[in-house]
Design a protein around this motif. Structure first.
Motif, short mmCIF file in Angstrom:
data_model
loop_
_atom_site.label_atom_id
_atom_site.label_comp_id
_atom_site.label_asym_id
_atom_site.label_seq_id
_atom_site.Cartn_x
_atom_site.Cartn_y
_atom_site.Cartn_z
N ASP A 131 0.83 -1.21 0.00
CA ASP A 131 0.00 0.00 0.00
C ASP A 131 0.86 1.25 0.00
O ASP A 131 0.57 2.23 -0.70
N ALA A 132 1.93 1.24 0.79
CA ALA A 132 2.83 2.39 0.83
C ALA A 132 3.52 2.58 -0.51
O ALA A 132 3.69 3.72 -0.98
N ALA A 133 3.92 1.47 -1.14
CA ALA A 133 4.57 1.56 -2.45
C ALA A 133 3.60 2.08 -3.51
O ALA A 133 3.99 2.83 -4.41
N ALA A 134 2.32 1.69 -3.40
CA ALA A 134 1.31 2.18 -4.35
C ALA A 134 1.17 3.69 -4.25
O ALA A 134 1.07 4.39 -5.28
N LEU A 135 1.15 4.22 -3.04
CA LEU A 135 1.08 5.69 -2.86
C LEU A 135 2.31 6.37 -3.45
O LEU A 135 2.20 7.43 -4.08
N HIS A 136 3.46 5.77 -3.27
CA HIS A 136 4.69 6.32 -3.83
C HIS A 136 4.62 6.37 -5.35
O HIS A 136 5.02 7.36 -5.98
N LEU A 137 4.10 5.30 -5.96
CA LEU A 137 3.99 5.25 -7.42
C LEU A 137 2.99 6.28 -7.94
O LEU A 137 3.23 6.91 -8.97
N LEU A 138 1.89 6.45 -7.25
CA LEU A 138 0.91 7.45 -7.67
C LEU A 138 1.50 8.85 -7.57
O LEU A 138 1.27 9.71 -8.44
N ARG A 139 2.30 9.08 -6.55
CA ARG A 139 2.96 10.38 -6.40
C ARG A 139 3.99 10.57 -7.52
O ARG A 139 4.10 11.65 -8.09
N ALA A 141 3.76 9.37 -10.40
CA ALA A 141 3.00 9.58 -11.64
C ALA A 141 2.36 10.97 -11.69
O ALA A 141 1.47 11.22 -12.49
N GLN A 142 2.85 11.88 -10.82
CA GLN A 142 2.43 13.28 -10.80
C GLN A 142 0.97 13.46 -10.41
O GLN A 142 0.27 14.34 -10.92
N ILE A 143 0.49 12.61 -9.51
CA ILE A 143 -0.85 12.75 -8.95
C ILE A 143 -0.72 13.53 -7.65
O ILE A 143 -0.03 13.10 -6.71
N SER A 144 -1.36 14.67 -7.57
CA SER A 144 -1.14 15.59 -6.46
C SER A 144 -1.70 15.08 -5.13
O SER A 144 -1.17 15.40 -4.06
N PRO A 146 -2.29 11.56 -3.89
CA PRO A 146 -2.26 10.11 -4.10
C PRO A 146 -3.15 9.33 -3.13
O PRO A 146 -3.69 8.29 -3.50
N THR A 147 -3.34 9.83 -1.93
CA THR A 147 -4.16 9.11 -0.96
C THR A 147 -5.62 9.03 -1.41
O THR A 147 -6.23 7.97 -1.40
N SER A 148 -6.17 10.17 -1.85
CA SER A 148 -7.56 10.18 -2.33
C SER A 148 -7.70 9.36 -3.60
O SER A 148 -8.69 8.63 -3.80
N THR A 149 -6.70 9.45 -4.49
CA THR A 149 -6.74 8.69 -5.74
C THR A 149 -6.69 7.19 -5.46
O THR A 149 -7.40 6.41 -6.09
N ALA A 150 -5.86 6.78 -4.50
CA ALA A 150 -5.75 5.37 -4.17
C ALA A 150 -7.08 4.81 -3.66
O ALA A 150 -7.41 3.64 -3.91
N ARG A 151 -7.86 5.64 -2.99
CA ARG A 151 -9.14 5.19 -2.43
C ARG A 151 -10.27 5.24 -3.45
O ARG A 151 -11.36 4.72 -3.20
N ALA A 152 -10.03 5.89 -4.58
CA ALA A 152 -11.10 6.10 -5.56
C ALA A 152 -11.25 4.90 -6.49
O ALA A 152 -10.29 4.17 -6.76
N TYR A 153 -12.47 4.74 -7.02
CA TYR A 153 -12.71 3.79 -8.09
C TYR A 153 -12.38 4.48 -9.42
O TYR A 153 -12.50 5.71 -9.53
N PRO A 154 -11.97 3.72 -10.44
CA PRO A 154 -11.52 4.33 -11.70
C PRO A 154 -12.51 5.32 -12.32
O PRO A 154 -12.10 6.34 -12.87
N ARG A 156 -14.26 7.46 -11.07
CA ARG A 156 -14.26 8.75 -10.39
C ARG A 156 -13.12 9.66 -10.87
O ARG A 156 -13.06 10.82 -10.50
N LEU A 157 -12.23 9.10 -11.69
CA LEU A 157 -11.06 9.85 -12.14
C LEU A 157 -11.26 10.40 -13.55
O LEU A 157 -11.98 9.81 -14.37
N SER A 158 -10.61 11.51 -13.84
CA SER A 158 -10.62 12.06 -15.20
C SER A 158 -9.77 11.17 -16.11
O SER A 158 -9.03 10.29 -15.63
N GLY A 159 -9.85 11.41 -17.42
CA GLY A 159 -9.06 10.63 -18.36
C GLY A 159 -7.57 10.73 -18.09
O GLY A 159 -6.84 9.73 -18.14
N GLY A 160 -7.10 11.93 -17.79
CA GLY A 160 -5.69 12.13 -17.50
C GLY A 160 -5.26 11.42 -16.23
O GLY A 160 -4.17 10.84 -16.16
N MET A 161 -6.12 11.44 -15.21
CA MET A 161 -5.81 10.77 -13.95
C MET A 161 -5.83 9.25 -14.14
O MET A 161 -5.00 8.53 -13.56
N GLN A 162 -6.74 8.75 -14.94
CA GLN A 162 -6.77 7.32 -15.23
C GLN A 162 -5.49 6.89 -15.93
O GLN A 162 -4.92 5.83 -15.63
N GLU A 163 -5.02 7.73 -16.86
CA GLU A 163 -3.79 7.40 -17.58
C GLU A 163 -2.60 7.37 -16.62
O GLU A 163 -1.76 6.47 -16.68
#
Length: 319
Positions: A131-139, A141-144, A146-154, A156-163
């Motif tokens: 889980d910690a490594a997943a947050l690091h990877l999202l960060r 990937a330039q996701i501002s 990462p905690t909220s994104t990790a908890r979200a279902y796909p 709920r994300l924009s096209g750019g965030m999904q990419e």
């Protein structure tokens, strides 16, 4: 490995799909090399065989696909290894960013869970560390957030965030080769620039096969470019040489179709993979084609320093 070492080599690759009407050849005797740390762009119109070639490398094509040739990764033929061995390579050594981010992520799993599961599968970490490594990877990937994104279902994300989430998922186990299939398709100009910038950072540590129909994206990110038409590589070389002084009529046609170059589309359409022309496959659409082009099928030959083209005009020049 040094930058000149061939990390991935494709030799004489033929890919066909059996149908009731015959064998559809999506790739025909393709030879391609990707060096360590290199980004190679694979350009071509829809239906040229780019995606099929990319999916053949990690063996993601359907079981009844007919494949001949070799796909050598670190000198080992991936077409000869068992599926069990391939499962160890796929995701860990060779990862894929699939086309259409909106449907490539599992819709019933949270984004962070998908990345963490990939990490636990290949990297033998426990759930907390994954889980910690997943947050690091999202960060990364330039996701501002990462905690909220990790908890979200796909959804709920924009096209750019999904990419970005897909890229984070692909990088879960630090693969040596990343295959990205149309990662900028459908993105607005600002998001596209950001994704290309992200890939610019990614390719400092690994080799990237960047599959696209977007010439501007290829020019931005790649060091070399291969142009594909009707299942064949018709031009290959340094990105600056190919995109500023294209040698093949098809490449010139692609460039002429750009808005800033007059938006002049190539006449006609690509041939059916069931009924390919006997000679040059581009000859029915080529304004320079003669009778010889209709009879003889050209090979891909070197016409300059590292630049190759599949056109009979270079045979006449003694190349």
């Amino acid at each position: 490995m040094t930058p000149d070492d061939p990390l991935l080599q494709i030799r004489g690759l033929k890919i066909g799909f059996p149908t009731i009407d015959g064998l559809v050849m999506a790739s025909d005797t393709v030879d391609l090399t990707i060096r360590a740390g290199e980004t190679l762009a694979l350009l071509g119109e829809t239906g040229s065989g780019k995606t099929v070639l990319g999916m053949a490398i990690p063996r993601l094509l359907q079981p009844n696909t007919r494949i001949e040739g070799e796909i050598l990764f670190r000198g080992r033929d991936l077409l000869s290894v068992s599926e069990r061995e391939m499962e160890k390579i796929r995701g860990k050594e060779i990862a894929v960013v699939l086309q259409n981010s909106g449907t490539s992520l599992n819709p019933v799993l949270r984004v962070g869970d998908q990345i963490a599961e990939a990490i636990m599968l290949h990297c033998t970490l426990d759930r907390t560390d994954a889980d910690a490594a997943a947050l690091h990877l999202l960060r990364a990937a330039q996701i501002s957030d990462p905690t909220s994104t990790a908890r979200a279902y796909p959804h709920r994300l924009s096209g750019g965030m999904q990419e970005r989430a897909l890229i984070a998922l692909a990088l879960a186990c630090s693969p040596s080769v990343l295959i990205a299939d149309e990662p900028t398709r459908g993105l607005d100009p600002v998001t596209k620039r950001e994704i290309l910038g992200l890939f610019g950072e990614i390719n400092q540590d690994r080799s990237v096969l960047f599959i696209t129909h977007d010439i501007d994206a290829a020019a931005t990110i790649a060091s070399r470019v291969a142009v594909m038409y009707a299942g064949e590589i018709v031009e290959l070389g340094p990105v600056d040489a190919v995109l500023t002084a294209p040698a093949h009529p098809y490449t010139r046609g692609l460039l002429a179709s750009l808005p800033e170059r007059g938006m002049q589309p190539i006449p006609g359409s690509a041939p059916s993979s069931l009924h390919l022309p006997t000679g040059c496959r581009f000859s029915p659409r080529c304004s320079c084609a003669g009778r010889r082009c209709e009879r003889e099928h050209p090979e891909l030959i070197e016409i300059g320093s590292g630049q190759f083209a599949r056109c009979l005009v270079y045979y006449d020049r003694g190349s």
